[in-house]
Structure formats: C-alpha cells, structure tokens
Scaffold this motif. Structure first.
Motif, PDB file in Angstrom:
ATOM      1  N   ASP A  62      28.768  79.500  47.519  1.00 31.88           N
ATOM      2  CA  ASP A  62      27.900  78.507  47.687  1.00 31.88           C
ATOM      3  C   ASP A  62      28.353  77.390  46.505  1.00 31.88           C
ATOM      4  O   ASP A  62      28.220  77.684  45.435  1.00 31.88           O
ATOM      5  CB  ASP A  62      26.573  78.904  47.343  1.00 31.88           C
ATOM      6  N   SER A  64      26.885  74.588  45.480  1.00 32.31           N
ATOM      7  CA  SER A  64      25.673  74.186  44.433  1.00 32.31           C
ATOM      8  C   SER A  64      25.539  75.081  43.272  1.00 32.31           C
ATOM      9  O   SER A  64      25.027  74.684  42.371  1.00 32.31           O
ATOM     10  CB  SER A  64      24.569  74.414  45.341  1.00 32.31           C
ATOM     11  N   VAL A  65      26.260  76.182  43.170  1.00 30.25           N
ATOM     12  CA  VAL A  65      25.851  77.148  42.073  1.00 30.25           C
ATOM     13  C   VAL A  65      26.979  76.865  40.978  1.00 30.25           C
ATOM     14  O   VAL A  65      28.111  76.874  41.200  1.00 30.25           O
ATOM     15  CB  VAL A  65      26.151  78.617  42.531  1.00 30.25           C
ATOM     16  N   PRO A  95      32.625  71.087  38.465  1.00 31.07           N
ATOM     17  CA  PRO A  95      32.208  71.599  39.651  1.00 31.07           C
ATOM     18  C   PRO A  95      32.993  71.292  40.743  1.00 31.07           C
ATOM     19  O   PRO A  95      33.916  70.422  40.558  1.00 31.07           O
ATOM     20  CB  PRO A  95      30.617  71.258  39.888  1.00 31.07           C
ATOM     21  N   ASN A 196      28.961  83.182  37.964  1.00 28.24           N
ATOM     22  CA  ASN A 196      28.003  81.998  38.169  1.00 28.24           C
ATOM     23  C   ASN A 196      27.483  81.991  36.898  1.00 28.24           C
ATOM     24  O   ASN A 196      27.181  82.599  36.076  1.00 28.24           O
ATOM     25  CB  ASN A 196      26.964  82.670  39.114  1.00 28.24           C
TER      26      ASN A 196
END
Length: 267
Positions: A62, A64-65, A95, A196
């Motif tokens: 993912d 977006s994490v 990111p 994360n």
C-alpha cells in the motif's frame, strides 16, 4: 544535475546548489538507501529480470502508508528512556516517487528545487535575529541536501521507461549504527530495515524506530509489519503454490492480503 546547474545563470540559488553538491560529495557521514518497486503489476520483462526468470513472487504494498527505518542499535539511555534529539536518530524517508526517465523530468525537478531555494534564501536574508538566521540556514542546508540526494537517486536512462519504476529513498545524516550488512552479488552491501510509520507521522524526516529486542539489538530475524496488500505468483510457479502462499500469509497475520497468479505467458 551538475550539467543542469552549469547551464543556468549564476544566480545565488544555483551557486548555493552547486556548493551543496560539492559538500555532499566530500561528506562520508551519510549514505542513501533505495527501495525499488513498479506500478506495472504483471510485466513479462520484470518477471524475467527480477523474479528468478518467472519463478518468484511480486509483493504488493500500500503506497499510501508512510515508511520508517528500524534501527539495529540500542537507543536507550542508562535510565531506560530514549535520548531526545540526537541527530544520529533521524532519517529522511521520501515516499514512493516515480523514476525520472526523461530530461524534461529532471528540468522540472531541478527548477522546482532552485525556485524553493531562492525563496528560502530571500526569507532567511530578512531575519534579524542571528540565532534564528543561523538555524534557518542549517535547515535549508539539510533540505537542499536531501532533495538533491532524492533527485540523484531517481534518475534512470530512458531505455528502462517500460519498467514504470517507483522508489523509496532513505537518507541519514549519520547512518552507521542503524545499518546492517549482508553478502550481495557484487560484494558486501549495506541495508536498512523498513517498517510502517504511524499514520500521524506524515513528514519525511522522522526518528528511527528502536529495535524490538532489548537483549540483542543486532539480531536479524525479527519481523516488522509492512502494508502488504497482496502477493502475485510468478508465471512459472505451479498454481498449487497459491494455497501454500495463502496459508503462509494467514500464519503471519496477513489474512486480508490477496493471492493472485500471474497472467503473463513467458513461453
């Protein structure tokens, strides 16, 4: 990047960025680490090149994490608490960014950095307080150094454009205690463990996460969760392997992760 700067007029911001590049080349205290991925979920060429000629797996994350680095060193003081504000504890984790394949991509990235640098230099010039001015200059040094390192590690020749590569770039000021080493294809390679970051930890600059072990801070077999959303089986793996992968994911707390078979034909 140096060629791009050499073609610009001799403004303060371009001179500043040239000096920043020279400083980073002389400074042995930091190192940059890159995690590569792709937005091409099921691509024949990448199965051949990066996944054991089609017998490997593609891990879906993912994007977006936000991510952080897990330290391999103890970060507790004698009283058992964590020391505050050590520069050695901080890492910049940019990111997922698309790789820059075209010259125009570099033009856009460097122009944006030059524009930001120009505005920050002007803002710092207006500061009257000497301490505040010095602090602003230090922050700008760090920001431009991080951005230049990011751009440098996003460049790739146009021939690889079909890979649709994206990268996470992690950069330390002083990195030694948080880095592990392992054998690689071309010799000993340094690496960092990613985890994360908290949902509230939205900034690129963040504190490293302490090792989970208080007995042996340099053990290598600990596992931290990543935002794994699925696994895709390589085109040459037997379909029966799908159930085994599902069971493996379930056993590791990833019941919601999907398991798919590649639809690419390599024959």
């Amino acid at each position: 990047m140096k060629r791009w700067l050499s073609k610009q007029h001799g403004s303060r911001e371009t001179k500043y960025l040239r000096r920043s590049i020279k400083r980073s080349r002389r400074d042995p205290k930091h190192q940059v680490f890159v995690l590569s991925g792709t937005t091409a979920r099921d691509d024949a060429n990448q199965w051949r090149l990066y996944a054991d000629t089609g017998r490997g797996y593609a891990i879906e994350l993912d994007a977006s994490v936000p991510l952080n680095v897990v330290s391999l060193a103890h970060q507790e003081d004698a009283a058992g608490g964590r020391p505050f504000g050590k520069a050695t504890e901080f890492v910049t984790v940019a990111p997922w960014h698309h790789v820059l394949y075209k010259k125009n991509d570099l033009d856009i990235a460097m122009s944006a950095l030059a524009s930001y640098t120009k505005s920050e230099i002007a803002r710092i010039d207006e500061i009257d307080d000497d301490e505040e001015k010095e602090y602003g200059a230090e922050v700008l040094d760090q920001e431009t150094s991080d951005e230049l390192a990011l751009i440098a590690h996003l460049l790739k020749t146009p021939g690889f454009k079909g890979e649709q590569e994206v990268r996470v770039v992690a950069r330390f000021m002083w990195f030694g205690q948080h880095v592990g080493y392992r054998a690689g294809t071309y010799g000993i390679a340094g690496h960092v463990h990613l985890v994360n970051a908290g949902a509230s930890d939205a900034y690129a600059l963040r504190r490293v996460v302490p090792s989970p072990s208080t007995d042996d801070a340099r053990e290598r077999d600990f596992v931290h969760p990543l935002a794994i959303t699925g696994v895709r089986l390589g085109p040459l793996l037997h379909k029966g392997n799908k159930e085994a992968v599902k069971a493996f994911l379930n056993a590791n707390g990833l019941r919601s992760a999907s398991v798919r078979q590649s639809k690419v034909s390599l024959r």
